[in-house]
Design an enzyme around this catalytic site. Structure first.
Site, PDB file in Angstrom:
ATOM      1  N   HIS A   1      15.825 -33.707   5.799  1.00  0.00           N
ATOM      2  CA  HIS A   1      15.070 -34.607   6.586  1.00  0.00           C
ATOM      3  C   HIS A   1      14.575 -35.689   5.920  1.00  0.00           C
ATOM      4  O   HIS A   1      14.013 -36.488   6.460  1.00  0.00           O
ATOM      5  CB  HIS A   1      14.341 -34.091   7.639  1.00  0.00           C
TER       6      HIS A   1
HETATM    7  C1  UD1 Z   1       7.492 -35.654   9.330  1.00  0.00           C
HETATM    8  C2  UD1 Z   1       6.624 -35.672   8.135  1.00  0.00           C
HETATM    9  C3  UD1 Z   1       7.215 -35.122   6.956  1.00  0.00           C
HETATM   10  C4  UD1 Z   1       7.489 -33.512   7.373  1.00  0.00           C
HETATM   11  C5  UD1 Z   1       8.358 -33.587   8.332  1.00  0.00           C
HETATM   12  C6  UD1 Z   1       8.943 -32.073   8.959  1.00  0.00           C
HETATM   13  C7  UD1 Z   1       5.435 -37.757   7.898  1.00  0.00           C
HETATM   14  C8  UD1 Z   1       5.346 -39.259   6.949  1.00  0.00           C
HETATM   15  N1  UD1 Z   1       6.510 -37.049   7.595  1.00  0.00           N
HETATM   16  O1  UD1 Z   1       8.522 -36.318   8.924  1.00  0.00           O
HETATM   17  O2  UD1 Z   1       6.216 -35.162   6.003  1.00  0.00           O
HETATM   18  O3  UD1 Z   1       8.080 -32.829   6.271  1.00  0.00           O
HETATM   19  O4  UD1 Z   1       7.619 -34.119   9.500  1.00  0.00           O
HETATM   20  O5  UD1 Z   1       9.528 -32.037  10.152  1.00  0.00           O
HETATM   21  O6  UD1 Z   1       4.374 -37.496   8.529  1.00  0.00           O
HETATM   22  N2  UD1 Z   1      11.589 -37.254  16.154  1.00  0.00           N
HETATM   23  C9  UD1 Z   1      12.132 -36.729  16.983  1.00  0.00           C
HETATM   24  N3  UD1 Z   1      11.678 -35.811  17.914  1.00  0.00           N
HETATM   25  C10 UD1 Z   1      10.705 -35.241  17.156  1.00  0.00           C
HETATM   26  C11 UD1 Z   1       9.932 -35.507  15.951  1.00  0.00           C
HETATM   27  C12 UD1 Z   1      10.654 -36.712  15.473  1.00  0.00           C
HETATM   28  O7  UD1 Z   1      13.200 -37.482  17.882  1.00  0.00           O
HETATM   29  O8  UD1 Z   1      10.004 -34.078  17.636  1.00  0.00           O
HETATM   30  C13 UD1 Z   1      12.172 -38.470  15.339  1.00  0.00           C
HETATM   31  C14 UD1 Z   1      11.367 -39.578  15.456  1.00  0.00           C
HETATM   32  O9  UD1 Z   1      11.491 -40.456  16.747  1.00  0.00           O
HETATM   33  C15 UD1 Z   1      11.670 -40.533  14.237  1.00  0.00           C
HETATM   34  C16 UD1 Z   1      12.088 -39.271  13.314  1.00  0.00           C
HETATM   35  O10 UD1 Z   1      12.552 -38.096  14.176  1.00  0.00           O
HETATM   36  O11 UD1 Z   1      12.698 -41.386  14.603  1.00  0.00           O
HETATM   37  C17 UD1 Z   1      11.016 -39.102  12.382  1.00  0.00           C
HETATM   38  O12 UD1 Z   1       9.922 -38.621  12.576  1.00  0.00           O
HETATM   39  P1  UD1 Z   1       8.589 -38.415  11.909  1.00  0.00           P
HETATM   40  O13 UD1 Z   1       7.336 -38.193  12.700  1.00  0.00           O
HETATM   41  O14 UD1 Z   1       8.484 -40.095  11.670  1.00  0.00           O
HETATM   42  O15 UD1 Z   1       8.884 -37.973  10.632  1.00  0.00           O
HETATM   43  P2  UD1 Z   1       9.699 -36.625  10.060  1.00  0.00           P
HETATM   44  O16 UD1 Z   1      10.800 -37.349   9.465  1.00  0.00           O
HETATM   45  O17 UD1 Z   1       9.825 -35.757  11.166  1.00  0.00           O
END
Ligand code: UD1
Length: 363
Positions: free
Chosen positions: A207
């Site tokens: 991810h």
């Molecule tokens: C985040 C953390 C990372 C951790 C990871 C574990 C930061 C900068 N990054 O990354 O350190 O290792 O979580 O999972 O805090 N999304 C969904 N559903 C969800 C959550 C996220 O669709 O429940 C989508 C969001 O809309 C976004 C993408 O996933 O487009 C990324 O989500 P984001 O919370 O920015 O960071 P992660 O990549 O999950």
């Protein structure tokens, strides 16, 4: 006098770090607990199911910040968390790991002059293109109590000018959770449901923005996984970020080689991991869990903030290029289980040490 500890969680990897500390604090009636969930992760399978698996109580407050750019997400968490902390008050704010929620909450608390405890302090990849690296550094600068998992984390902090008296080497709460929940995970049936009982299989998670946001890099990694999946089927619970990138770029995945699933619960995951032949990942916590379990781990990154898992454990950095992933994967599949060396204090009792320090600090 009762003292109030307010813990902040936001994203999936936070939940298993707070769970053992919450359980340990329950044994101290003079410590009152207040749990804030920022809502950084909001899908049921990224949050609710994992909360349930860990037997964590419903959060006292849910901020519902959702996703956005780093600035938007961090800013929203700060705005909403400041309101809660100002009205609720706390004697200590506890944050874990390195996600945006960790840093945002730590900054708010520090500005309200409430001491911050950071669990998993001092980890450094020395790669500032990783958003998590910035989060770690900022959080450690403002924290009053810094709990570390390994001796090199302490050295990193000392090098950055953190006072030695603030640093406590306590071990690893991820491993507390792993050891505590593994017996409970015995009841899960995902391996049977996938028809993999008694068969060799590998497990994949992916991810990191550096691996999944650039289409050529992602395509190269997926092609390599598909090739390796010809030698041994790979199970791939896909993170929402990665799912979006795969769908947007219409990347085809043959299901017999790479078994794509939605994110799975914590209990299902640890059970699947504990019986796998090999794990391929770019996660931080999984590098530690595989080291504790003695399962070969190939980390699809050029660096790690957890070098002890390479020096002592089963972890190997293979970068994000296809050929290397296939070669190292094949080598690892042929390996017989090596001698397991678990780092010092990764013994399942880190939370107990943390709560003892917190208790002394607050009394
Ligand atoms: C985040 C953390 C990372 C951790 C990871 C574990 C930061 C900068 N990054 O990354 O350190 O290792 O979580 O999972 O805090 N999304 C969904 N559903 C969800 C959550 C996220 O669709 O429940 C989508 C969001 O809309 C976004 C993408 O996933 O487009 C990324 O989500 P984001 O919370 O920015 O960071 P992660 O990549 O999950």
């Amino acid at each position: 006098m009762r003292r109030k500890v307010l813990a902040v969680v936001g994203a999936r990897p936070n939940f298993m770090k707070v769970a053992p500390i919450w359980r340990e604090m329950e044994k101290k009636p003079h410590l009152s607990r207040f749990l804030v969930h920022t809502g950084q992760h909001y899908d049921a399978n990224m949050s609710k199911i994992v909360f349930y698996d860990l037997r964590l109580p419903e959060p006292n407050v849910y901020l519902g910040v959702g996703s956005g750019s780093h600035g938007e997400q961090t800013g929203r968490i700060m705005i909403e968390f400041e309101k809660v902390l100002s009205s609720e008050g706390a004697d200590l704010v506890l944050v874990v790991g390195d996600v945006n929620s960790t840093m945002a909450a730590a900054l708010v608390a520090e500005k309200l002059q409430i001491p911050v405890a950071h669990v998993e302090a001092g980890l450094r990849s020395f790669d500032r293109t990783m958003p998590e690296e910035i989060n770690r550094m900022v959080t450690d600068i403002v924290a009053t109590l810094l709990f570390t998992t390994s001796p090199e984390a302490e050295l990193n902090l000392l090098r950055e000018g953190v006072g030695r008296h603030k640093i406590y080497f306590v071990g690893n709460v991820m491993i507390d959770s792993l050891f505590y929940y593994l017996p409970l995970a015995e009841g899960t049936t995902l391996i049977e449901d996938l028809g993999l009982k008694g068969k060799p299989y590998g497990l994949v998670t992916l991810h990191r923005p550096s691996n999944v946001d650039d289409i050529d890099t992602l395509r190269g990694i997926v092609d390599a996984l598909v090739e390796l999946g010809g030698d041994c089927p790979l199970v791939f619970p896909v993170h929402p970020r990665t799912r979006k990138a795969i769908e947007k770029n219409k990347i085809k995945i043959p299901p017999d080689r790479l078994r794509v699933l939605d994110p799975i619960g914590y209990l299902e995951f640890v059970k699947l991991m504990s019986e796998s032949k090999l794990v391929l990942t770019d996660s931080g916590g999984i590098q530690e869990e595989t080291t504790a379990l003695g399962i070969p781990c190939l980390t699809v990154r050029d660096n790690t903030e957890r070098p002890i898992t390479v020096e002592m454990g089963t972890n190997r950095l293979v970068g994000g290029t296809g050929d290397r992933i296939v070669d190292e994967g094949r080598k690892a599949l042929k390996q017989t289980a090596g001698k397991r060396r678990v780092p010092e204090l990764w013994d399942g009792n880190a939370a107990q040490r943390i709560v003892q320090v917190i208790d002394e600090f607050l009394s």
